[in-house]
Design a protein around this motif. Structure first.
Motif, short mmCIF file in Angstrom:
data_model
loop_
_atom_site.label_atom_id
_atom_site.label_comp_id
_atom_site.label_asym_id
_atom_site.label_seq_id
_atom_site.Cartn_x
_atom_site.Cartn_y
_atom_site.Cartn_z
N ASP A 1 0.80 -1.22 0.00
CA ASP A 1 0.00 0.00 0.00
C ASP A 1 0.84 1.27 0.00
OD1 ASP A 1 -2.61 -1.13 0.09
OD2 ASP A 1 -2.29 -1.66 2.18
N LEU A 2 1.76 1.37 0.94
CA LEU A 2 2.47 2.62 1.18
C LEU A 2 3.33 3.04 -0.01
CD1 LEU A 2 2.81 4.71 3.47
CD2 LEU A 2 4.84 3.47 4.17
N LEU A 3 4.25 2.18 -0.42
CA LEU A 3 5.17 2.54 -1.48
C LEU A 3 4.49 2.73 -2.84
CD1 LEU A 3 8.12 3.23 -1.68
CD2 LEU A 3 8.61 0.85 -2.28
N PRO A 4 3.54 1.90 -3.24
CA PRO A 4 2.84 2.17 -4.50
C PRO A 4 2.18 3.54 -4.53
CG PRO A 4 2.39 -0.07 -3.81
CD PRO A 4 3.12 0.59 -2.67
N GLU A 5 1.63 3.96 -3.40
CA GLU A 5 0.99 5.28 -3.32
C GLU A 5 2.03 6.39 -3.50
OE1 GLU A 5 -1.91 7.70 -0.21
OE2 GLU A 5 -1.67 5.52 -0.02
N VAL A 6 3.19 6.23 -2.85
CA VAL A 6 4.24 7.23 -2.95
C VAL A 6 4.77 7.31 -4.38
CG1 VAL A 6 6.56 7.87 -2.19
CG2 VAL A 6 4.91 6.97 -0.54
N VAL A 7 5.07 6.16 -4.99
CA VAL A 7 5.61 6.15 -6.34
C VAL A 7 4.61 6.74 -7.33
CG1 VAL A 7 6.41 4.67 -8.23
CG2 VAL A 7 7.18 4.23 -5.89
N ALA A 8 3.32 6.41 -7.17
CA ALA A 8 2.30 6.95 -8.06
C ALA A 8 2.25 8.48 -7.97
CB ALA A 8 0.94 6.35 -7.72
N GLU A 9 2.35 9.02 -6.76
CA GLU A 9 2.34 10.47 -6.60
C GLU A 9 3.58 11.10 -7.22
OE1 GLU A 9 1.38 12.28 -2.95
OE2 GLU A 9 -0.32 10.98 -2.53
N MET A 10 4.74 10.46 -7.03
CA MET A 10 5.97 10.99 -7.62
C MET A 10 5.89 10.99 -9.15
SD MET A 10 8.34 12.02 -5.46
CE MET A 10 9.82 11.91 -6.46
N LEU A 11 5.37 9.92 -9.73
CA LEU A 11 5.27 9.84 -11.19
C LEU A 11 4.30 10.90 -11.72
CD1 LEU A 11 5.18 5.97 -11.69
CD2 LEU A 11 7.08 7.52 -12.16
N GLY A 12 3.27 11.20 -10.93
CA GLY A 12 2.31 12.21 -11.35
C GLY A 12 2.87 13.62 -11.25
N GLN A 13 3.59 13.91 -10.15
CA GLN A 13 4.11 15.26 -9.93
C GLN A 13 5.42 15.52 -10.66
OE1 GLN A 13 4.16 16.61 -5.79
NE2 GLN A 13 2.69 15.02 -5.27
N PHE A 14 6.26 14.48 -10.77
CA PHE A 14 7.60 14.66 -11.35
C PHE A 14 7.83 13.57 -12.41
CE2 PHE A 14 7.69 15.83 -6.82
CZ PHE A 14 7.96 17.20 -6.94
N PRO A 15 7.19 13.69 -13.56
CA PRO A 15 7.30 12.63 -14.58
C PRO A 15 8.71 12.44 -15.11
CG PRO A 15 6.19 14.59 -15.46
CD PRO A 15 6.31 14.79 -13.98
N GLY A 16 9.60 13.41 -14.89
CA GLY A 16 10.98 13.27 -15.36
C GLY A 16 11.87 12.50 -14.41
N VAL A 17 11.38 12.21 -13.21
CA VAL A 17 12.18 11.49 -12.21
C VAL A 17 12.06 9.99 -12.45
CG1 VAL A 17 12.44 10.98 -9.76
CG2 VAL A 17 12.00 13.32 -10.49
N ARG A 18 13.18 9.31 -12.43
CA ARG A 18 13.20 7.85 -12.59
C ARG A 18 13.47 7.20 -11.24
NH1 ARG A 18 10.71 9.24 -15.93
NH2 ARG A 18 11.15 9.40 -18.17
N MET A 19 12.74 6.13 -10.96
CA MET A 19 12.85 5.49 -9.65
C MET A 19 13.19 4.01 -9.76
SD MET A 19 9.75 7.35 -7.60
CE MET A 19 8.81 7.56 -9.10
N GLN A 20 13.88 3.54 -8.74
CA GLN A 20 14.21 2.12 -8.62
C GLN A 20 13.85 1.69 -7.21
OE1 GLN A 20 18.26 1.11 -9.60
NE2 GLN A 20 18.12 -0.94 -8.72
N ALA A 21 13.25 0.53 -7.06
CA ALA A 21 12.85 0.03 -5.75
C ALA A 21 13.43 -1.35 -5.52
CB ALA A 21 11.33 -0.01 -5.63
N SER A 22 14.02 -1.56 -4.35
CA SER A 22 14.59 -2.85 -3.98
C SER A 22 13.96 -3.33 -2.68
CB SER A 22 16.11 -2.75 -3.81
OG SER A 22 16.73 -2.36 -5.01
N LEU A 23 13.98 -4.63 -2.49
CA LEU A 23 13.39 -5.27 -1.31
C LEU A 23 14.51 -5.83 -0.43
CD1 LEU A 23 10.69 -6.24 0.03
CD2 LEU A 23 10.96 -8.35 -1.31
#
Length: 315
Positions: free
Chosen positions: A106-128
């Protein structure tokens, strides 16, 4: 943008890959060029930086010191590149976050979705990773931001945001405990338990209560997967323990379950601290700062739903 000595870039690639050939593939150059740069760098430093082993290269004590220097220099380069982009009016950059399994539902998908919406030029990588390993990811520059439970005071990282989640018993929707307002471990121990392994955050908190029981409970499963334990609990095969994270949106068609707040033997809530960590002393690039701010905001919204008290670092 690469404004620093080629030797630093080559050294860092060797450190990350553990071999000359692997570093060459990573850098798209010939292996002999990487080897020459390493030899020249070791001559300039005056110490061997890697041990040549049969299974690859390992940092020497001097190499460990040089690796810390290289990490700081290359991260500062990333910060400079992002600052220059901001002066040009370009909102771009890179963010690498490493987090525990619980934040991925729940938490991280919500954060990444907001980042992609506000800052479409930012690229993200997520590790577990497990909570015990996340600080190393951040201090070694394998990640910009770490999200971990119960990390405590850890050398090399600074907690910049976080909060407390209450741990609860996860039971099937038709379980006798499902409608209880709260429950302790002694009552839960009347049924088989599904317990986390030592690398999960809830382990120490739950084990402390189990050790105080008059007799050992029946432990049907120990696992590092909270998803596995949740599914088994929902199907009536035992009682699992975790926070509310990942429970808000069960998959369509999944069997129902209930979250019953867990209390200790004194009647107090059993809580787990969720922290957001960055490398101590690092000046964060704009993209990373935006990500941390967004993460803190989303955590605060989850606090409004109950189960979390959001906090942030002073200043």
């Amino acid at each position: 943008m690469h404004i620093h000595a080629r030797a630093l870039l080559y050294f860092d690639a060797i450190r990350c890959d553990g071999s000359i050939r692997g570093a060459a593939r990573r850098l798209f150059v010939d292996a002999s060029a990487v080897n020459r740069q390493l030899i020249q760098l070791e001559q300039e430093v005056g110490f061997p930086l890697f041990e040549r082993l049969s299974n690859g290269l390992k940092l020497t004590p001097a190499g460990e010191l040089f690796a810390r220097h290289t990490t700081h220099v290359l991260q500062d380069q990333q910060w400079l590149a992002n600052e220059l982009d901001m002066l040009r009016g370009v909102q771009r950059g890179e963010v690498h976050v490493v987090g525990v399994e619980a934040v991925y539902n729940d938490l991280l998908p919500e954060v990444v979705a907001e980042m992609l919406g506000q800052f479409p030029g930012v690229r993200m990588q997520a590790s577990l990773a497990g909570s015990a390993d996340i600080a190393a990811f951040v201090t070694d520059a394998r990640a910009d931001v770490g999200v971990a439970f119960n990390a405590g005071a850890t050398s090399g990282v600074t907690r910049v945001a976080g909060g407390e989640f209450q741990i609860g018993a996860i039971v099937a929707a038709d379980h006798p405990l499902a409608r209880s307002p709260r429950v302790n471990l002694e009552r839960c121990a009347e049924w088989p338990l599904l317990l986390g392994s030592a690398d999960l955050a809830a382990y120490a908190l739950v084990e402390a209560e189990i050790s105080a029981l008059p007799s050992a409970p029946c432990v049907a499963l120990r696992s590092a997967s909270i998803e596995l334990m949740k599914r088994l609990a929902a199907s009536g095969h035992g009682i699992a323990f975790q926070t509310r994270l990942g429970l808000a949106r069960p998959e369509s068609g999944a069997q129902g379950f209930a979250f019953v707040p867990l209390i200790d033997s004194a009647g107090n809530p059993v809580v787990s601290d969720l922290g957001v960590y960055v490398r101590t002393g690092r000046t964060l690039p704009p993209a990373v700062t935006a990500f941390v701010d967004c993460l803190a905001d989303v955590m605060a919204r989850h606090a409004d739903c109950g189960g979390l008290v959001a906090t942030s670092a002073p200043g």
